[in-house]
Design a protein around this motif. Structure first.
Motif, short mmCIF file in Angstrom:
data_model
loop_
_atom_site.label_atom_id
_atom_site.label_comp_id
_atom_site.label_asym_id
_atom_site.label_seq_id
_atom_site.Cartn_x
_atom_site.Cartn_y
_atom_site.Cartn_z
N ILE A 1 0.87 -1.18 0.00
CA ILE A 1 0.00 0.00 0.00
C ILE A 1 0.90 1.22 0.00
CG2 ILE A 1 -1.87 1.22 1.17
CD1 ILE A 1 -2.43 -1.40 2.71
N GLY A 2 0.72 2.11 -0.97
CA GLY A 2 1.59 3.27 -1.10
C GLY A 2 0.91 4.59 -0.81
N THR A 3 1.64 5.66 -1.03
CA THR A 3 1.14 7.01 -0.87
C THR A 3 0.92 7.62 -2.24
OG1 THR A 3 2.19 7.37 1.28
CG2 THR A 3 1.67 9.33 0.00
N TYR A 4 -0.21 8.27 -2.41
CA TYR A 4 -0.62 8.82 -3.70
C TYR A 4 0.39 9.85 -4.22
CZ TYR A 4 -3.72 11.01 -7.17
OH TYR A 4 -4.27 11.50 -8.32
N GLU A 5 0.84 9.65 -5.47
CA GLU A 5 1.73 10.57 -6.19
C GLU A 5 3.07 10.78 -5.50
OE1 GLU A 5 -0.37 14.18 -7.16
OE2 GLU A 5 -1.25 13.25 -8.94
N SER A 6 3.53 9.80 -4.75
CA SER A 6 4.85 9.85 -4.15
C SER A 6 5.84 9.10 -5.04
CB SER A 6 4.84 9.23 -2.76
OG SER A 6 6.16 8.98 -2.31
N THR A 7 6.97 9.72 -5.38
CA THR A 7 7.96 9.04 -6.22
C THR A 7 8.60 7.86 -5.48
OG1 THR A 7 9.62 10.69 -5.57
CG2 THR A 7 8.48 11.04 -7.66
N SER B 1 -0.34 -7.18 -10.34
CA SER B 1 -0.54 -5.73 -10.20
C SER B 1 -1.57 -5.37 -9.14
CB SER B 1 -0.96 -5.14 -11.55
OG SER B 1 0.08 -5.28 -12.50
N SER B 2 -2.51 -6.29 -8.86
CA SER B 2 -3.53 -6.00 -7.84
C SER B 2 -2.92 -5.91 -6.45
CB SER B 2 -4.61 -7.07 -7.86
OG SER B 2 -4.08 -8.33 -7.49
N THR B 3 -1.74 -6.48 -6.26
CA THR B 3 -1.07 -6.41 -4.96
C THR B 3 -0.11 -5.23 -4.86
OG1 THR B 3 0.87 -7.75 -5.57
CG2 THR B 3 -1.13 -8.93 -4.87
N THR B 4 -0.01 -4.45 -5.92
CA THR B 4 1.01 -3.40 -6.00
C THR B 4 0.44 -2.00 -6.07
OG1 THR B 4 2.66 -4.85 -7.01
CG2 THR B 4 2.88 -2.49 -7.45
N PHE B 5 -0.55 -1.80 -6.92
CA PHE B 5 -1.05 -0.43 -7.17
C PHE B 5 -2.21 -0.11 -6.23
CE2 PHE B 5 1.09 -1.78 -11.04
CZ PHE B 5 1.94 -0.71 -11.25
N ASN B 6 -1.87 0.03 -4.97
CA ASN B 6 -2.84 0.36 -3.93
C ASN B 6 -2.34 1.58 -3.17
OD1 ASN B 6 -4.40 -2.29 -4.20
ND2 ASN B 6 -2.35 -3.02 -3.73
N ARG B 7 -3.26 2.38 -2.66
CA ARG B 7 -2.86 3.64 -2.01
C ARG B 7 -3.65 3.88 -0.74
NH1 ARG B 7 -5.73 9.00 -4.25
NH2 ARG B 7 -5.22 9.51 -2.11
N LEU B 8 -3.07 4.70 0.12
CA LEU B 8 -3.78 5.21 1.29
C LEU B 8 -4.65 6.38 0.85
CD1 LEU B 8 -0.82 5.14 3.84
CD2 LEU B 8 -2.82 3.62 3.85
N CYS B 9 -5.89 6.39 1.27
CA CYS B 9 -6.84 7.43 0.87
C CYS B 9 -7.05 8.43 2.00
CB CYS B 9 -8.18 6.79 0.49
SG CYS B 9 -8.11 5.70 -0.94
N PRO B 10 -7.51 9.62 1.68
CA PRO B 10 -7.85 10.58 2.74
C PRO B 10 -9.02 10.07 3.56
CG PRO B 10 -8.62 11.37 0.61
CD PRO B 10 -7.77 10.16 0.32
N ASP B 11 -9.16 10.59 4.76
CA ASP B 11 -10.26 10.15 5.63
C ASP B 11 -11.62 10.45 5.02
OD1 ASP B 11 -8.32 9.41 7.39
OD2 ASP B 11 -8.68 11.01 8.84
N ASN B 12 -11.69 11.57 4.29
CA ASN B 12 -12.96 11.97 3.67
C ASN B 12 -12.70 12.43 2.24
OD1 ASN B 12 -14.72 11.85 6.16
ND2 ASN B 12 -13.23 13.39 6.85
#
Length: 404
Positions: free
Chosen positions: A358-364, A380-391
């Motif tokens: 699980i990564g951070t959005y738009e982080s190099t 790829s389903s195990t790789t391209f995942n991100r933390l989302c904002p609370d809202n």
């Protein structure tokens, strides 16, 4: 055949072998006359990047220039790319980072050379007669005020205007510039050859703000061939593998018993509040992701630039719901040896081998881990995942899949 003739033939054969080996390696000893002639006929490009830019964006800028030089080599052009030393990066806090460091500290330079004609700056220093390295022409690249002309983005450049070089020449006081040229630039990196061709006698050409030219072949097989050549320094790989085996008992390329998370804080938490979650929101998302992927996993590896207080609270909340949290905490000796950049790479390697990331959005930093996992062969389903904002909205990450 006499003994003298046999000895002479043996010496001749040895010279041929040594000369061939030197040319394959891409550099050679000054004492060899053939090497001196090679150096006289070679031309060199070096670049710099906007000082605030981080380690992982600079890795992408390298790829743009490496592909440009690789293409030139295929057309028998005698240009080489000088690898700009790593020096005093904004995110590197340790005092050990205040001097120029070669690429070999972090990467397998022999692997880089197999893809593109690259040399370390110290290799060039060793071949210069005087103690002064003179750059013939420094092009300071600048963005256009308006990227779109009549609503269209197109490749273009123009010389002129005022500009200042805001770099430090990597802390060296024996590098000088003969002439500085200001250039507004927009478009693919291959257009730089048009600038270079204006002064064909130049031997050493430098581009400041090398992040401005764009990839010619982003996402293509050539792009991925270049990316695959960027193998890490073997000592960093060894340290990361020892960590993975010690804490997750895994010796495989793909491990199935831990999840990794890149939790970007600091500047992201300040400037991108709409894109990053709170500590509680992070815990909830990690918990849900693991339950959906594999509820039997209890080990979580965290790579983060967060403050100690944030990491302690994150670990506490994850532990309270049954997870075991791991972080790579280098000893002082490891920090002295690997430096901040090496420690970050060890974090990335450990993240790359996890069952799920699980990564951070738009982080190099996250982008580089995703690329590494594509090379390793993860789904790829195990790789391209991100933390989302609370809202609010949570945009799905782009999936840049490997092309072999």
């Amino acid at each position: 055949m006499s003994i003298k003739m046999i000895i002479n033939l043996s010496l001749l054969l040895l010279c041929v072998i040594l000369t061939s080996t030197e040319k394959q390696d891409g550099y050679c000893d000054l004492k060899e006359k053939t090497c001196d002639r090679d150096f006289l006929n070679e031309k060199f490009i070096i670049y710099d990047v906007n000082p605030p830019e981080g380690f992982n964006l600079r890795r992408d800028v390298y790829m743009r220039f490496a592909i440009m030089l690789s293409d030139a080599r295929q057309h028998n052009e005698n240009w080489k790319l000088i690898l700009p030393p790593w020096y005093s990066l904004y995110h590197w806090k340790a005092k050990q980072n205040d001097y120029p460091m070669p690429w070999s500290n972090f990467f397998d330079v022999k692997s880089l050379k197999k893809f593109a004609p690259v040399v370390e700056l110290h290799e060039v220093f060793s071949k210069i007669d005087s103690n002064i390295f003179k750059i013939d022409r420094l092009y300071v690249l600048q963005n256009y005020d308006d990227a779109f002309e009549n609503g269209e983005f197109r490749d273009k450049w123009e010389i002129g205007g005022d500009c200042d070089y805001d770099g430090s020449l990597w802390g060296y006081n024996n590098i000088t510039v003969k002439k500085t040229i200001c250039v507004k630039y927009q478009g693919r990196i291959s257009k730089l050859w048009e600038l270079i061709s204006l002064n064909p006698a130049d031997k050493f050409v430098m581009f400041a703000h090398g992040e401005i030219p764009l990839h010619d072949q982003y996402g293509t097989k050539t792009f991925w061939d270049c990316r695959k050549s960027m193998k890490f320094n073997k000592n960093l790989i060894s340290r990361a593998k020892k960590y993975i085996y010690k804490y997750f008992n895994c010796n495989n390329k793909i491990c199935n018993n831990y999840v990794s998370v890149h939790w970007r804080r600091q500047d992201f938490a300040r400037s991108r509040k709409k894109d990053v979650p709170s500590i509680g929101g992070t815990v909830k998302q990690i918990d849900n992701a693991i339950k959906n992927y594999n509820p039997h996993i209890v080990n979580i590896f965290i790579a983060s630039d967060g403050q100690n207080s944030e990491l302690i609270e994150l670990e506490k909340q994850l532990s309270d719901i049954g997870f075991k949290v791991h972080l790579y905490l280098p000893t002082q000796l490891e920090l002295d040896t690997f430096k901040d950049g090496g420690v970050a790479i060890i974090d990335q390697i450990i993240c790359s081998h996890a069952a799920y990331f699980i990564g951070t959005y738009e982080s190099t930093f996250t982008f580089r881990i995703q690329e590494e996992r594509e090379i390793l062969g993860f789904d790829s389903s195990t790789t391209f995942n991100r933390l989302c904002p609370d809202n609010g909205r949570c945009e799905v990450p782009s999936k840049w899949k490997i092309v072999n």
